[in-house]
Design an enzyme around this catalytic site. Structure first.
Site, PDB file in Angstrom:
ATOM      1  N   SER A 176     106.420 -27.593 -19.200  1.00  0.00           N
ATOM      2  CA  SER A 176     105.575 -26.895 -20.163  1.00  0.00           C
ATOM      3  C   SER A 176     106.362 -26.566 -21.420  1.00  0.00           C
ATOM      4  CB  SER A 176     105.030 -25.602 -19.544  1.00  0.00           C
ATOM      5  OG  SER A 176     104.322 -24.840 -20.506  1.00  0.00           O
ATOM      6  N   SER A 205      91.429 -80.177 -19.162  1.00  0.00           N
ATOM      7  CA  SER A 205      90.530 -79.381 -19.985  1.00  0.00           C
ATOM      8  C   SER A 205      90.974 -77.927 -19.843  1.00  0.00           C
ATOM      9  CB  SER A 205      89.083 -79.523 -19.511  1.00  0.00           C
ATOM     10  OG  SER A 205      88.262 -78.501 -20.041  1.00  0.00           O
TER      11      SER A 205
END
Length: 474
Positions: free
Chosen positions: A320, A142
């Site tokens: 940056s 199952s």
């Protein structure tokens, strides 16, 4: 080119399935019903291999029990071996998040195995009267025992891969601890100066924390290996042979290499997700401690001039788009984010496990998705942190030494040598004047330079040592 189709039938009626695919009507329904994440279950190859291992073990068990003929059993086993070798994974297409307690995943596996086995037998895909996904591939099974068993097999393998990655990172920290064993620095509590330590001691703690959690993960794996295969629908073993459960467990251990054991109570095991909660909690523990380590690395490397600046992380990329020359601690930052995700995944697992009702938990797909993400991302994070950060860390030795000599906290180490009253006087003078403890002790003639330099050594400042007799016990 014109697409060719085959017709398949389920309880809702007939559907046209593209002739070239190995999945069938049940998988097609799931594709239509669960367009949730856009990520299919094949993203987790360990899960796909686990499903194939279960189907192989089940076929052999049913064959030995005389329930499945040799011809069909051999074809199913051959198809399963191909899947375990990495073939047909692109046919596992249902979404990682799905309703139905994993039924769509189990049926996807049944259909792919069945259609490949049909080809091996010389039949066309979809000729289910020759070999059927439910009647033959899913015999004695199952979703309710296949899916959690597959999840446990996959997570068991993932746990030990994660342990290996953690050990790899731990060894990187251990090497740095050895490299920095003689580098004196100030320890801090509550971000305030405390007492001296070595940078090696600081890095060794990160290694120890990882080692502890390697053991906790191994303990969690002991619970994960307990399976409910043979429980079928709710744990009563309906539609399975009386000898099937013990046999399929033994065969699955042989096929998978995972030392699985059958739960002593299959009804309990089918509804209880406690082992997943336990594992998720340990993964959260790993994430929390790893994130704390990354917080420390970011703080210790802050600067380069306006922060602590005690260590240097290897530069990985420009930091940056507007500030030239800026370099950010991107590797610790990404590991922090992995940790945040794992902590959130643990909350998801907790809610999903709690939401189960009566004899089944319908929410195991989200448990699976959460655990697999946590295990995989933590493993990758450990490797990235070791290779791209820890291995390249350097110490600003002169700055660290200057901070120790200038720190008020160093008077704690001098207390046994000059007495509490003099130590307090030096501390107050250093605070008010901004001068270093080192120069004030010499100026006040409390110690000679040789004596002071002798005390300000790592082996004296950073571990227990014999005290001067005149102040011992003071």
């Amino acid at each position: 080119m014109k697409t060719e189709y085959r017709t398949e039938h389920d309880l809702l009626g007939d559907r046209q399935i593209p002739a070239e695919v190995y999945y069938g009507v049940h998988t097609l329904r799931a594709l239509e019903n669960f367009p949730v994440t856009g990520t299919n279950i094949s993203i987790y190859p360990d899960l796909i291999r686990a499903l194939a291992q279960i189907k192989q073990a089940a076929a052999r068990a049913n064959q030995e029990l005389g329930l499945l003929d040799d011809k069909r059993a051999d074809a199913i086993v051959a198809a399963c071996k191909e899947i375990q070798a990495g073939k047909l994974h692109d046919q596992f297409v249902v979404d990682v998040i799905q309703g139905g307690a994993g039924t769509s995943t189990n049926m996807n596996a049944n259909e792919v195995v069945a259609n490949r086995a049909l080809e091996i037998l010389g039949h066309r895909r979809g000729d289910y009267h020759e070999l059927h996904p439910n009647e033959h591939v899913n015999m004695g099974q199952s979703t309710n025992d296949v899916y959690p068993t597959a999840l446990k097999l996959a997570t068991y393998v993932g746990i030990f891969r994660l342990v290996e990655a953690m050990a790899y990172l731990r060894r990187a920290f251990e090497r740095k601890a050895e490299e920095f064993r003689d580098v004196l620095k100030m320890g801090r509590t509550q971000l305030q100066d405390a007492v001296p330590m070595t940078l090696g001691q600081e890095f060794s703690t990160y290694a120890v924390m990882l080692g502890e959690d390697e053991e906790r993960l191994k303990e969690a794996a002991l619970l994960i290996r307990e399976i409910n295969l043979g429980a079928t629908a709710i744990g009563t073993g309906i539609n399975a042979h009386p000898d099937y459960t013990a046999l399929v467990c033994r065969l699955l251990a042989e096929v998978s290499g995972v030392p699985v054991i059958t739960s002593p109570n299959l009804v309990e095991a089918t509804q209880d997700c406690g082992s997943f909660v336990q594992l998720s909690g340990v993964l959260k523990r790993v994430a929390v401690k790893l994130s704390k380590t990354c917080n420390d690395l970011r703080l210790l490397s802050s600067g380069p001039r306006a922060g602590l600046g005690e260590i240097n992380l290897p530069p990985r990329q420009a930091g940056s788009s507007i500030m030239p020359g800026k370099v950010n601690p991107v590797i610790p930052e990404v590991v922090n984010q992995i940790a945040f995700e794992v902590i959130g995944n643990d909350m998801t697992v907790t809610f999903a496990a709690e939401a189960g009702q009566l004899q089944l938990n319908a929410f195991e797909p989200i448990i699976a998705h959460s655990l697999f993400k946590s295990v995989t991302h933590l493993r990758q994070g450990c490797t990235i942190l070791a290779d791209h950060c820890v291995e390249g860390i350097t110490a600003n030795r002169e700055r660290l030494r200057a901070i120790v000599e200038n720190s008020i906290g160093v008077v704690t180490a001098l207390n046994p040598y000059i007495g509490y009253a003099h130590a307090t006087e030096v501390a107050q003078a250093a605070l008010s004047s901004g001068r270093s403890v080192y120069e004030l002790v010499l100026e006040m003639k409390l110690m000679t330079k040789k004596e002071l330099d002798g005390v300000l050594q790592p082996e004296v400042l950073t571990r227990p040592h014999p005290l001067p007799k005149q102040h011992a016990g003071a």
